[in-house]
Design an enzyme around this catalytic site. Sequence first.
Site, PDB file in Angstrom:
ATOM      1  N   ASP A  69     -12.610  -8.665   4.284  1.00  0.00           N
ATOM      2  CA  ASP A  69     -13.885  -8.631   3.553  1.00  0.00           C
ATOM      3  C   ASP A  69     -14.487 -10.033   3.494  1.00  0.00           C
ATOM      4  O   ASP A  69     -15.692 -10.218   3.644  1.00  0.00           O
ATOM      5  CB  ASP A  69     -13.694  -8.129   2.110  1.00  0.00           C
ATOM      6  N   ASP A 110      -3.440 -18.200   0.480  1.00  0.00           N
ATOM      7  CA  ASP A 110      -4.483 -18.865  -0.327  1.00  0.00           C
ATOM      8  C   ASP A 110      -5.188 -19.924   0.495  1.00  0.00           C
ATOM      9  O   ASP A 110      -6.418 -20.062   0.458  1.00  0.00           O
ATOM     10  CB  ASP A 110      -3.905 -19.416  -1.641  1.00  0.00           C
ATOM     11  N   LYS A 135       2.690 -15.322   2.373  1.00  0.00           N
ATOM     12  CA  LYS A 135       2.876 -16.067   1.125  1.00  0.00           C
ATOM     13  C   LYS A 135       4.372 -16.373   1.023  1.00  0.00           C
ATOM     14  O   LYS A 135       5.070 -15.953   0.094  1.00  0.00           O
ATOM     15  CB  LYS A 135       2.372 -15.225  -0.069  1.00  0.00           C
ATOM     16  N   ASP A 184      -6.608  -6.761   4.079  1.00  0.00           N
ATOM     17  CA  ASP A 184      -7.718  -6.094   3.405  1.00  0.00           C
ATOM     18  C   ASP A 184      -8.644  -7.142   2.792  1.00  0.00           C
ATOM     19  O   ASP A 184      -9.861  -7.112   2.976  1.00  0.00           O
ATOM     20  CB  ASP A 184      -7.164  -5.163   2.315  1.00  0.00           C
ATOM     21  N   TYR A 232       0.820  -1.207   0.000  1.00  0.00           N
ATOM     22  CA  TYR A 232       0.000   0.000   0.000  1.00  0.00           C
ATOM     23  C   TYR A 232       0.858   1.262   0.000  1.00  0.00           C
ATOM     24  O   TYR A 232       0.468   2.284  -0.544  1.00  0.00           O
ATOM     25  CB  TYR A 232      -0.901   0.041   1.242  1.00  0.00           C
TER      26      TYR A 232
HETATM   27  C1  IPM Z   1     -10.494  -0.968   3.926  1.00  0.00           C
HETATM   28  C2  IPM Z   1     -10.686  -0.347   2.571  1.00  0.00           C
HETATM   29  C3  IPM Z   1      -9.495   0.551   2.250  1.00  0.00           C
HETATM   30  C4  IPM Z   1      -8.265  -0.340   2.259  1.00  0.00           C
HETATM   31  C5  IPM Z   1      -9.601   1.339   0.936  1.00  0.00           C
HETATM   32  C6  IPM Z   1     -10.845   2.196   0.915  1.00  0.00           C
HETATM   33  C7  IPM Z   1      -8.382   2.152   0.676  1.00  0.00           C
HETATM   34  O1  IPM Z   1     -10.884  -1.321   1.606  1.00  0.00           O
HETATM   35  O2  IPM Z   1     -10.382  -0.234   4.918  1.00  0.00           O
HETATM   36  O3  IPM Z   1     -10.475  -2.201   4.009  1.00  0.00           O
HETATM   37  O4  IPM Z   1      -7.957  -0.977   1.261  1.00  0.00           O
HETATM   38  O5  IPM Z   1      -7.602  -0.386   3.288  1.00  0.00           O
HETATM   39 MG    MG Z   2     -11.070  -3.266   2.391  1.00  0.00          MG
END
Ligand code: IPM
Ligand code: MG
Length: 346
Positions: free
Chosen positions: A240, A212, A179, A236, A137
């Site tokens: 999710d 993975d 990884k 990240d 990042y």
């Molecule tokens: C998160 C989001 C952010 C990230 C984006 C909006 C930059 O997806 O907080 O998970 O990737 O960290």
């Molecule tokens: Mg995110």
Amino acid sequence: MAKRIVTLPGDGIGPEIMAPTLSILRELGDFDFEEHLIGGAAIDACGVALSDETLAAARSADAVLLAAVGGPRWDSTDPQAPRPEQGLLGLRKGLGLYANLRPVRPLPALAEASPLRAQLIEGVDLLVVRELTGGIYFGEKRREADSASDLCIYSEAEIERIARSAFGLARAKVTSVDKANVLETSRLWREVVSRVHSEEFPHIALEHMLVDNAAMQLLAAPRHFDVILTENMFGDILSDEAAMLTGSIGMLPSASLGAGGPGLFEPVHGSAPDIAGRGLANPLAMFLSAALMLRLGLRMEAEAAAIESAVAGALDAGLRTSDLGGSATTAEATRAVLEGLMARKS
Ligand code: IPM
Ligand code: MG
């Protein structure tokens, strides 16, 4: 003195979920809220996603509460164009918030809302500890005439401090995700995590897992996990995925902490431009982020627990926003949680 909270509603559904969150917090204490621009809203107003003024306000606050940034209006592949996400990344970096905590605790009332079978998610209680200020990042980005690159770089010190956060938060086990079969940064990650473990936290179990495989195990056997420790981008993606164990990404809060100074508290979900402005957003992840702010940022445990139990109570009583398969609006969800909070006082 009232605690000073910088609020950053941002874009899309951000303002719609921030306003009700402040009404919930006002029920629980005396706070000074100071609103500032971030993300697309800041780009429109002053040309940059994070102004010096917003960053300075955040630095001097007791805590920072953020809703969401981004939207199609500011999407562009032009490397020169300002991006809303720069606001969030700049804030994380500027406040030194290297430890991102994303607890995943599916509520029994939502067992049927998850795409996974209820028996699989029953009893899941895990925490993703994501490194937040390093890795790909923040490494150097280059765009050449016909190629592009993003550098993934980690120092030992960066890995050590996030490993300490993860071991300190674990009840029994840390699963460190990397990884290491491909990436040099992952091999360093593995070495440093193992060293911090054996020198400082030998009573906690440690396992290493390739990313993975971890993505698969999260769906196949989510109860296997206690603390998942991982680098910025893997965290990240995995967070999710883990969010869906709770039924909706609209349920997941997060806390970002550094070495002292104010923490940043924000839902894991984004600005949901598809439903913005319609009063349909699920505000619960934002409410739960406010609860994390009270607990971890302001040391107000009783008030934090009150929000969490009011949210659980509202869901038990049948509250379902559209992301959870229902038709409740943001206002109805807010009322349900507020009623739960008031009932506790009487
Ligand atoms: C998160 C989001 C952010 C990230 C984006 C909006 C930059 O997806 O907080 O998970 O990737 O960290
Ligand atoms: Mg995110």
